[in-house]
Design an enzyme around this catalytic site. Structure first.
Site, PDB file in Angstrom:
ATOM      1  N   ARG A  42       0.848  -1.200   0.000  1.00  0.00           N
ATOM      2  CA  ARG A  42       0.000   0.000   0.000  1.00  0.00           C
ATOM      3  C   ARG A  42       0.882   1.248   0.000  1.00  0.00           C
ATOM      4  O   ARG A  42       2.079   1.162   0.208  1.00  0.00           O
ATOM      5  CB  ARG A  42      -0.943   0.005   1.198  1.00  0.00           C
ATOM      6  CG  ARG A  42      -0.197  -0.209   2.495  1.00  0.00           C
ATOM      7  CD  ARG A  42      -0.720   0.535   3.648  1.00  0.00           C
ATOM      8  NE  ARG A  42      -0.663   1.963   3.496  1.00  0.00           N
ATOM      9  CZ  ARG A  42       0.467   2.680   3.620  1.00  0.00           C
ATOM     10  NH1 ARG A  42       1.626   2.112   3.873  1.00  0.00           N
ATOM     11  NH2 ARG A  42       0.432   3.986   3.479  1.00  0.00           N
ATOM     12  N   GLY A  43       0.202   2.396  -0.185  1.00  0.00           N
ATOM     13  CA  GLY A  43       0.955   3.633  -0.368  1.00  0.00           C
ATOM     14  C   GLY A  43       1.067   3.847  -1.866  1.00  0.00           C
ATOM     15  O   GLY A  43       1.438   2.913  -2.600  1.00  0.00           O
ATOM     16  N   ALA A  44       0.723   5.055  -2.316  1.00  0.00           N
ATOM     17  CA  ALA A  44       0.589   5.276  -3.762  1.00  0.00           C
ATOM     18  C   ALA A  44       1.828   4.855  -4.581  1.00  0.00           C
ATOM     19  O   ALA A  44       1.710   4.033  -5.512  1.00  0.00           O
ATOM     20  CB  ALA A  44       0.216   6.735  -4.008  1.00  0.00           C
ATOM     21  N   ARG A  84      -7.664  -0.963  -6.992  1.00  0.00           N
ATOM     22  CA  ARG A  84      -7.939   0.216  -6.155  1.00  0.00           C
ATOM     23  C   ARG A  84      -8.030   1.439  -7.079  1.00  0.00           C
ATOM     24  O   ARG A  84      -7.187   1.604  -7.963  1.00  0.00           O
ATOM     25  CB  ARG A  84      -6.823   0.444  -5.112  1.00  0.00           C
ATOM     26  CG  ARG A  84      -6.749  -0.651  -4.062  1.00  0.00           C
ATOM     27  CD  ARG A  84      -5.816  -0.263  -2.924  1.00  0.00           C
ATOM     28  NE  ARG A  84      -6.427   0.667  -1.992  1.00  0.00           N
ATOM     29  CZ  ARG A  84      -5.759   1.298  -1.027  1.00  0.00           C
ATOM     30  NH1 ARG A  84      -4.459   1.105  -0.881  1.00  0.00           N
ATOM     31  NH2 ARG A  84      -6.380   2.115  -0.210  1.00  0.00           N
ATOM     32  N   GLN A  98      -2.795   2.832   9.687  1.00  0.00           N
ATOM     33  CA  GLN A  98      -1.467   2.917   9.046  1.00  0.00           C
ATOM     34  C   GLN A  98      -0.509   3.775   9.868  1.00  0.00           C
ATOM     35  O   GLN A  98       0.705   3.548   9.866  1.00  0.00           O
ATOM     36  CB  GLN A  98      -1.587   3.504   7.625  1.00  0.00           C
ATOM     37  CG  GLN A  98      -2.270   2.614   6.616  1.00  0.00           C
ATOM     38  CD  GLN A  98      -3.763   2.857   6.549  1.00  0.00           C
ATOM     39  OE1 GLN A  98      -4.383   3.291   7.528  1.00  0.00           O
ATOM     40  NE2 GLN A  98      -4.370   2.570   5.412  1.00  0.00           N
ATOM     41  N   ASP A 138      -2.300  10.695  -2.731  1.00  0.00           N
ATOM     42  CA  ASP A 138      -2.596   9.590  -3.652  1.00  0.00           C
ATOM     43  C   ASP A 138      -2.922  10.072  -5.057  1.00  0.00           C
ATOM     44  O   ASP A 138      -2.775   9.320  -6.025  1.00  0.00           O
ATOM     45  CB  ASP A 138      -3.741   8.741  -3.109  1.00  0.00           C
ATOM     46  CG  ASP A 138      -3.259   7.932  -1.926  1.00  0.00           C
ATOM     47  OD1 ASP A 138      -3.166   8.490  -0.824  1.00  0.00           O
ATOM     48  OD2 ASP A 138      -2.912   6.757  -2.119  1.00  0.00           O
ATOM     49  N   ASN A 167      -5.850  12.196  -0.241  1.00  0.00           N
ATOM     50  CA  ASN A 167      -4.960  11.411   0.623  1.00  0.00           C
ATOM     51  C   ASN A 167      -5.839  10.642   1.601  1.00  0.00           C
ATOM     52  O   ASN A 167      -7.076  10.780   1.600  1.00  0.00           O
ATOM     53  CB  ASN A 167      -3.969  12.322   1.351  1.00  0.00           C
ATOM     54  CG  ASN A 167      -2.872  11.524   2.058  1.00  0.00           C
ATOM     55  OD1 ASN A 167      -2.293  10.601   1.469  1.00  0.00           O
ATOM     56  ND2 ASN A 167      -2.582  11.852   3.301  1.00  0.00           N
ATOM     57  N   LYS A 168      -5.209   9.857   2.437  1.00  0.00           N
ATOM     58  CA  LYS A 168      -5.921   9.019   3.394  1.00  0.00           C
ATOM     59  C   LYS A 168      -7.022   9.788   4.119  1.00  0.00           C
ATOM     60  O   LYS A 168      -6.825  10.931   4.525  1.00  0.00           O
ATOM     61  CB  LYS A 168      -4.890   8.468   4.390  1.00  0.00           C
ATOM     62  CG  LYS A 168      -5.426   7.589   5.495  1.00  0.00           C
ATOM     63  CD  LYS A 168      -6.310   6.471   5.019  1.00  0.00           C
ATOM     64  CE  LYS A 168      -5.670   5.583   3.976  1.00  0.00           C
ATOM     65  NZ  LYS A 168      -6.649   4.723   3.270  1.00  0.00           N
TER      66      LYS A 168
HETATM   67  O1  MRU Z   1      -4.926   3.187   1.806  1.00  0.00           O
HETATM   68  P1  MRU Z   1      -3.443   3.430   1.797  1.00  0.00           P
HETATM   69  O2  MRU Z   1      -2.776   2.975   3.031  1.00  0.00           O
HETATM   70  O3  MRU Z   1      -2.793   2.919   0.531  1.00  0.00           O
HETATM   71  O4  MRU Z   1      -3.351   5.013   1.755  1.00  0.00           O
HETATM   72  C1  MRU Z   1      -2.093   5.590   1.645  1.00  0.00           C
HETATM   73  C2  MRU Z   1      -2.056   7.041   1.824  1.00  0.00           C
HETATM   74  O5  MRU Z   1      -3.055   7.714   1.880  1.00  0.00           O
HETATM   75  C3  MRU Z   1      -0.699   7.653   1.829  1.00  0.00           C
HETATM   76  O6  MRU Z   1      -0.668   8.790   2.604  1.00  0.00           O
HETATM   77  C4  MRU Z   1      -0.334   8.008   0.386  1.00  0.00           C
HETATM   78  O7  MRU Z   1      -0.473   6.908  -0.439  1.00  0.00           O
HETATM   79  C5  MRU Z   1       1.005   8.547   0.291  1.00  0.00           C
HETATM   80  S1  MRU Z   1       2.218   7.291   0.251  1.00  0.00           S
HETATM   81  C6  MRU Z   1       3.696   8.044   0.037  1.00  0.00           C
END
Ligand code: MRU
Length: 361
Positions: free
Chosen positions: A55-57, A98, A205, A246, A256-257
């Site tokens: 996970r994480g963009a 996703r 997270q 994201d 973002n999250k």
């Molecule tokens: O659902 P996730 O855990 O994939 O969400 C991730 C985020 O929102 C992060 O802040 C974002 O991807 C930045 S990662 C460098």
């Protein structure tokens, strides 16, 4: 290797030695168990992304690049057209895992571009070029994260209190991370920060990953619940907010999250600068504003059941579980990219970014 280095250079995604499998750290098991997973099939890859094992963009983009490469090697096809049809099928399948992080489609489109630009070549040659491309996506992310971290470090000084949400560290990217990158880089250079990381409900997270990365790296981190952001800001403990992203729209609205926009509103109220960190691969010029960004809705059970022995609300209670929200560009002080820091008005500064030389030094 120091524990700081072990975190900043963590091998979160890689190709197996034979180049036929993708190996990831299962982020759902952290912080208590460090377990590597080997992904071989389209379903392995789809599930790993959907279930946030990776996970994480940026990390999703890197994994998708390697993933489509290993799947391309499994295609049995006599002709280019047949190969491309099967490749596109895998691509669309992975892309549907996703919707919000643009890095997923960005990486897959890059890989598809290699296939379509080389239709005159043999399938063996195309596979070779796909291998080069996915490795390049990873290598570039490493350089981008380092450059973003340098720019971010210019925004803080020794002893500053920094607020962060979700996880934008090495696990979510390649090395150093984006929003957390300056903190690790600063630590390497002898600076110390006081970081406040919120838990980041519902999937934690911040608690499971950010506080783990920072603590292991020897950085002063305090974990708080999501509803404690206001008090730490009011106490005067926060100099600046550093957030990942994201997908960023052309006008600077940033997805973002879930919970990020609430932190941004609080930061504005308390007069605290609010920076969004992301590589240019996270900017989507096809989205004019945040209205165009598709927000992933996830299983309501994640709220009621996931981290509880017994469900903590009645079975019949409805839950709404959006995974992301969009922070209005008016609340953002700057967008930190590998090519520099964009300041308002974002429409112009983002446009200017894309006119810059794309090489990273
Ligand atoms: O659902 P996730 O855990 O994939 O969400 C991730 C985020 O929102 C992060 O802040 C974002 O991807 C930045 S990662 C460098």
């Amino acid at each position: 290797m120091s524990s700081l280095n072990e975190i900043t250079h963590i091998d979160n995604i890689k190709l197996s030695e034979d180049g036929k499998k993708v190996i990831i750290i299962d982020q759902t098991k952290l912080p208590n168990i460090t377990e590597y997973l080997t992904l071989e099939s389209d379903k392995d890859l789809y599930d790993a992304i959907l279930e946030l094992k990776v996970r994480g963009a940026p990390a999703i983009g890197i994994c998708a690049g390697y993933g489509i490469y290993i799947l391309a090697q499994q295609i049995k096809a006599e002709t280019y057209d047949d190969f491309y049809r099967k490749f596109a099928g895998y691509k669309n399948y992975l892309n549907s895992s996703r919707p919000t992080a643009v890095n997923l489609s960005w990486a897959l489109n890059r890989m598809e571009g290699v296939v379509t630009a080389n239709k005159e070549k043999s399938i063996g040659d195309i596979l070779y070029l796909l291998g080069e491309e996915c490795r390049a996506i990873h290598e570039e992310d490493i350089k981008m994260c380092k450059a973003i971290s340098e720019y971010g470090l210019s925004l803080v000084k020794d002893g500053d209190g920094i607020f962060t949400h979700c996880n934008a560290g090495p696990l979510a990217t390649s090395r150093y991370g984006t929003a957390l990158g300056p903190l690790f880089l600063g630590k390497e250079r002898g600076l110390s920060f006081k970081v406040f990381a919120d838990e980041t409900r519902p999937l934690l997270q911040g608690a499971r990953l950010t506080s783990y990365e920072l603590e292991k790296a020897g950085i002063d981190v305090t974990l708080i619940c999501d509803n404690m952001a206001s008090i730490v800001m009011k106490n005067g403990w926060i100099k600046v907010c550093f957030m990942g992203c994201d997908r960023i729209a052309a006008n600077g609205d940033a997805a973002n999250k879930i919970g990020t926009s609430g932190v941004a509103i609080l930061a504005k109220y308390y007069g605290i600068p609010f920076y969004v960190f992301g590589p240019t691969s996270t900017i989507d010029l096809n989205c004019k504003t945040g209205e165009d960004i598709k927000i992933e809705l996830r299983d309501p059970k994640e709220i009621k059941e996931k981290f509880y022995k017994d469900p903590m609300a009645l079975k019949e209670v409805k839950c709404y579980n959006p995974a992301f929200d969009v922070t209005d560009h008016n609340l953002i002080t700057g967008i930190v990219t590998e090519k520099g820091i964009c300041c308002p008005p974002f429409e112009a500064s983002i446009k200017a970014l894309f006119l810059k030389d794309s090489r990273i030094v």
